[in-house]
Design an enzyme around this catalytic site. Sequence first.
Site, PDB file in Angstrom:
ATOM      1  N   GLY A   1      46.743  27.141  38.740  1.00  0.00           N
ATOM      2  CA  GLY A   1      45.613  26.293  39.087  1.00  0.00           C
ATOM      3  C   GLY A   1      45.634  25.882  40.544  1.00  0.00           C
ATOM      4  O   GLY A   1      44.595  25.583  41.126  1.00  0.00           O
TER       5      GLY A   1
ATOM      6  N   ALA B   1      48.412  23.944  36.910  1.00  0.00           N
ATOM      7  CA  ALA B   1      48.090  22.948  35.883  1.00  0.00           C
ATOM      8  C   ALA B   1      49.382  22.278  35.436  1.00  0.00           C
ATOM      9  O   ALA B   1      50.468  22.843  35.583  1.00  0.00           O
ATOM     10  CB  ALA B   1      47.414  23.644  34.698  1.00  0.00           C
TER      11      ALA B   1
ATOM     12  N   GLU C   1      43.954  28.498  42.273  1.00  0.00           N
ATOM     13  CA  GLU C   1      42.541  28.452  41.862  1.00  0.00           C
ATOM     14  C   GLU C   1      41.774  27.377  42.624  1.00  0.00           C
ATOM     15  O   GLU C   1      40.604  27.546  42.955  1.00  0.00           O
ATOM     16  CB  GLU C   1      42.438  28.267  40.356  1.00  0.00           C
ATOM     17  CG  GLU C   1      42.862  29.541  39.610  1.00  0.00           C
ATOM     18  CD  GLU C   1      42.941  29.350  38.116  1.00  0.00           C
ATOM     19  OE1 GLU C   1      43.558  28.345  37.677  1.00  0.00           O
ATOM     20  OE2 GLU C   1      42.417  30.198  37.375  1.00  0.00           O
TER      21      GLU C   1
ATOM     22  N   GLU D   1      50.327  32.825  35.449  1.00  0.00           N
ATOM     23  CA  GLU D   1      50.011  32.462  34.075  1.00  0.00           C
ATOM     24  C   GLU D   1      50.502  33.490  33.047  1.00  0.00           C
ATOM     25  O   GLU D   1      50.874  33.134  31.942  1.00  0.00           O
ATOM     26  CB  GLU D   1      48.504  32.244  33.910  1.00  0.00           C
ATOM     27  CG  GLU D   1      47.965  30.990  34.569  1.00  0.00           C
ATOM     28  CD  GLU D   1      47.635  31.181  36.045  1.00  0.00           C
ATOM     29  OE1 GLU D   1      48.100  32.151  36.662  1.00  0.00           O
ATOM     30  OE2 GLU D   1      46.895  30.331  36.580  1.00  0.00           O
TER      31      GLU D   1
END
Length: 692
Positions: free
Chosen positions: A101, A62, A104, A124
């Site tokens: 992300g 992200a 992900e 994270e």
Amino acid sequence: MQTVQTAKRGAIAILTIDNPPVNALAASLRADLKAAVESAASDAGIDAIVIAAAGRAFIAGADISEFGKPPVAPILPDVLDAIEGCAKPVVAAIQGAALGGGLEVALACHARVAAPAAKLGLPEIKLGIIPGAGGTQRLPRLVGAAKAFPMMLSGEPVSGEKALALGLVDEVSDDVVAAAVALAQRLAAKGAPRRTGEQEDRLTPEDRAAFEALALDATKKSGDMPNAMALVEAVRNVFTRSFAEGLAAERALFLKLVADERSKALRHVFFAEREAAKIPGIAPGTAERPIASAAVIGAGTMGGGIAMCFANAGIPVTLIEQQQAQIDNGINRVAAIYEMSVTRGSLTPENRDRRLALITPAVGLQAAAGADIVVEAAFEEMGVKQEIFSALDAIVKPGAILASNTSYLDIPTIAAATNRPQDVLGMHFFSPANVMKLLEIVRPTGVADDVVATAVSLARKLGKVPVVVGNGFGFVGNRMLEQRTRAAERLLIAGALPHEVDAALTGFGFKMGPFAMSDLAGNDIGWRTRKSRGKTAAVADAICEAGWFGQKTGRGYYIYPEGARAGERDPEVEALIACISKEQGVTRRSFTQAEILARLLDPMVNEGARILEEGIATRPGDIDIIWLNGYNWPAWRGGPMHWADSVGLDVIVRRLEEQAAESSDTALEPAALLRRLAAEGKTFSELKVRAA
Ligand code: T1G
């Protein structure tokens, strides 16, 4: 600019992500990726989809700079639903770092191909959060919870090869796009794609039991960090709740953690570390001087540790003393430190031998003649240093870099002892030099840019965190530490006791408080420095006059029973302190932990503001990075300047004014910069960096 390019290879759509520098999942990329997937999904001429990326990273995760701002649609989970829910197979082609992300996205795909050296991970936890887009629900379904949980708890990535062994990727290839296209074609021929969220076969009772054992251990070790506990709860849901419920629970936990002060601090550190690497006036890629060999002058604790840094990085280093006995002691100390690492199992005997072979002990400065860089770590006295640099000037080759490890002396005065001041700078290591990450690179006026660039690059090769600072007494870290030390002394005289002062800092998150730290390092070190500068500190001097130097003498501010590491309160010390308060006419009073913390940290922030005013530090974030890596300031508190912002600069100014009124110490008067920012309702983080 389009951040996703679509190309076709036969009936396969290849979506190539291109969002420099590292393909972070900014709002524009999320929108473009979702649109490209949906477009390919509805294209009758397309049988399957490959998601690839340009540049060095697959997707870096992200966009961390978006955190804390209002979410912009589509949020990442919606993009991943489009990928996983696609009726056609979607295969990820991972050529570089797939982190957070980014991984992900790959987990939502129906299959994955990775390059051997790709990095796949969910870091994270290092930002004080947990994966927020399905990582805690999909990774366990692919590799089992007992393998997925430690990966997320450590935040460390795995290589493509390791990912294959785990079952995280389906193939490893040097040409990930070609392999992904071929795999996509095979999957298309098989019909409906295999969705990660629907896979439950890895989630066995044995896997659950193994996970619960790891979760119990994690709870014991990191129970005070909310994100570690949230991770346990999120992963446990793969066994106890549906996939959809697990995703919703993960999202709720993630959003709560993003709003936590700890995560804000860790995100500040992430960017501050990268900003600190940018040196005003020196363009990235400035040519560096080759460093093939080094020399260290002085084989004491610091010199030996610095020599180890070079050897550990594979750089041959000559360790030099004035007499044979001194160099014998020095090299024996180094060998003993390596031996301890071998005993602890953190170093193999082969690596110990390899590193020791890279350190050549020698007597006399002439042995530095061939070195590309010389680091002086001799006695902290200007005359001694000038003599050494003057002698080195006549010995070392043209272009060699001369660095002093001095912790507070004036670099230009040292450089003036040579005919090559443009090649002289400070490289201030922190004790123990082979362990502490921080390296203050002191950049005096007149030093050549390529010398600074070379020192910064060398610092990284030595595994250090370099921060470029200006020349000034104590540079940045020690100059601020001196304010805290004076504040601690004032607190003792005003009524606090050593264990109360120490507890305020350990309660804040430091490993040790100032008095326990001083007892560990030796109270006589500070005593000698104060005397050399004509300064006094009533309590600290009295402790030393009594011969209570700390752990090495069995007592200092605390008593250390035989062999004990932790000190115990010493009634004699507390009586001595009370006596000094009386002599100074001070009526002792008690202090709350909050009061003690403010009195210790506010003066440090104030000195940091002065350091910024004088241009000794480029950015407030540089000061934070110095304190995290040189003094164990807890990373989840962000550093002194970030902490001050979180307290409010107006509060800091008011408290300093109260302390200045109580004390004769003019250093407590709020710095002009601090007053200005407070008056404008601003924070240090809003301070614009000085131009070159
Ligand atoms: N967001 C925003 N900017 C980033 C970024 C990120 N994730 N990663 C890097 N940058 C910037 C960085 O600040 C620098 O900017 C430039 O890119 C180059 O970075 C939903 C919520 C990928 C291994 O923690 O580990 O996903 O200084 O110098 O050495 O569950 O960047 O040039 O202006 O580090 O080649 C999780 C963070 C996010 C990975 C490349 N992801 N990045 O290293 O380059 S949270 C991470 C890295 C998340 C999801 C959750 C490294 C790298 P500038 P760099 P590098």
